[in-house]
Design a protein around this motif. Structure first.
Motif, short mmCIF file in Angstrom:
data_model
loop_
_atom_site.label_atom_id
_atom_site.label_comp_id
_atom_site.label_asym_id
_atom_site.label_seq_id
_atom_site.Cartn_x
_atom_site.Cartn_y
_atom_site.Cartn_z
N LYS A 29 0.92 -1.26 -0.01
CA LYS A 29 0.05 -0.05 -0.14
C LYS A 29 0.79 1.06 0.06
O LYS A 29 2.02 1.25 0.19
CB LYS A 29 -1.00 0.10 1.25
N ALA A 30 0.29 2.31 -0.35
CA ALA A 30 0.69 3.69 -0.11
C ALA A 30 0.07 4.58 0.86
O ALA A 30 -1.24 4.88 0.43
CB ALA A 30 1.19 4.29 -1.54
N GLU A 31 0.60 5.09 1.86
CA GLU A 31 -0.15 5.95 2.73
C GLU A 31 0.46 7.09 3.20
O GLU A 31 1.75 7.06 3.68
CB GLU A 31 -0.60 5.19 4.17
N ALA A 32 -0.03 8.43 3.20
CA ALA A 32 0.41 9.46 3.22
C ALA A 32 0.12 10.14 4.56
O ALA A 32 -1.04 9.85 5.15
CB ALA A 32 -0.16 10.46 2.37
N TYR A 33 1.16 10.41 5.27
CA TYR A 33 1.00 11.43 6.67
C TYR A 33 1.13 12.73 6.24
O TYR A 33 1.69 13.28 5.30
CB TYR A 33 1.83 10.46 7.86
N ASP A 34 1.20 13.42 7.31
CA ASP A 34 1.79 15.00 7.16
C ASP A 34 2.98 15.29 6.53
O ASP A 34 3.04 16.02 5.58
CB ASP A 34 1.53 15.56 8.74
N GLU A 35 4.00 14.60 7.10
CA GLU A 35 5.31 14.80 6.50
C GLU A 35 5.90 13.64 6.08
O GLU A 35 7.27 13.76 5.78
CB GLU A 35 6.10 15.25 7.53
N GLN A 36 5.27 12.59 5.66
CA GLN A 36 5.86 11.35 5.42
C GLN A 36 4.91 10.71 4.43
O GLN A 36 3.79 10.98 4.58
CB GLN A 36 6.27 10.34 6.48
N VAL A 37 5.50 9.94 3.57
CA VAL A 37 4.65 8.91 2.75
C VAL A 37 5.20 7.39 3.09
O VAL A 37 6.45 7.16 2.93
CB VAL A 37 4.78 9.13 1.38
N LEU A 38 4.37 6.44 3.54
CA LEU A 38 4.83 5.12 3.80
C LEU A 38 4.47 4.30 2.45
O LEU A 38 3.03 4.41 1.89
CB LEU A 38 4.33 4.83 4.92
N ILE A 39 5.32 3.67 1.82
CA ILE A 39 5.14 2.76 0.63
C ILE A 39 5.41 1.25 1.32
O ILE A 39 6.77 1.15 1.57
CB ILE A 39 5.87 2.96 -0.52
#
Length: 215
Positions: A29-39
């Motif tokens: 998955k790809a999840e966006a947070y305020d200052e980061q993106v987790l792939i």
């Protein structure tokens, strides 16, 4: 645990991102947070006997950094490392962190191609044996291969969704120019998923041929 917690503190990683990193396996998955993106992606390797080795790779993209977390040593990322070590003028050295994250993601997806090539060669060998020597052992191998391809499909399908999400959704950490490159990664995910589906159908067809030969 201590090391990962310390990394999380240094880079202010979101608690949910850390949770996905340590609780494996996660769905790609790809999840966006305020200052980061987790792939989250699945890396796959294959040995001479066509046994798959799959593990989770978590890519954390920040404004000026990229972190990767793997389950164990050994990967398919030497092409990325070599490009980093090469001289000036290489895009991976001149562009931002988002381009590096793309390069890692794309290289992991490209790692499926040699795996699928090995699967194709293995299925061709099984095809010859189905006609010449249809044994119960062969049936077990066909069943095993179909099961492995099903697991491989479960990994690549959500990966193409993750790539498409990175292309489609605008995020401050992913530049529009990098989203163009990610479109290519998405295309590779589509191609590999189509090949996997073709091989699954081929394995099922070989099982039918086996049953006909035995009958």
């Amino acid at each position: 645990e201590t090391v990962i917690r310390r990394i999380g503190e240094l880079f202010s990683l979101h608690p949910l991102a850390i949770e996905d990193v340590v609780n494996v396996p996660q769905r790609p998955k790809a999840e966006a947070y305020d200052e980061q993106v987790l792939i989250v992606v699945r890396l796959v390797k294959v040995d001479a006997s066509c046994e798959f080795d799959m593990e989770q790779v978590s890519i954390v993209l920040g404004r000026k950094y990229v972190l990767t977390f793997q389950e164990r040593y050994g990967d398919v990322l030497d092409p990325v490392r070599n490009r980093i070590r090469s001289g000036k003028g290489n895009p991976i050295r001149n562009k931002g962190a988002d381009y590096l994250a793309y390069a890692i993601f794309d290289t992991i997806v490209d790692g499926y191609y040699p795996v699928l090539e090995g699967v194709g060669n293995y299925l061709e060998q099984l095809e010859e044996r189905v006609v010449d020597d249809p044994t119960p052992q062969l049936l077990r191998e066909l069943n095993g291969m179909r099961s492995k391809l099903t697991n491989l499909r479960r990994a690549i399908w959500p990966q193409r969704e993750a790539a498409n999400q990175l292309v489609r959704d605008e995020h401050q950490l992913v530049d529009a120019s990098v989203r163009i490159f990610l479109r290519n990664t998405y295309d590779h995910c589509v191609q590999t998923s189509e090949v996997i589906e073709l091989y699954r159908e081929m394995a099922s067809s070989l099982m039918n041929t086996y049953l006909s030969a035995v009958a």
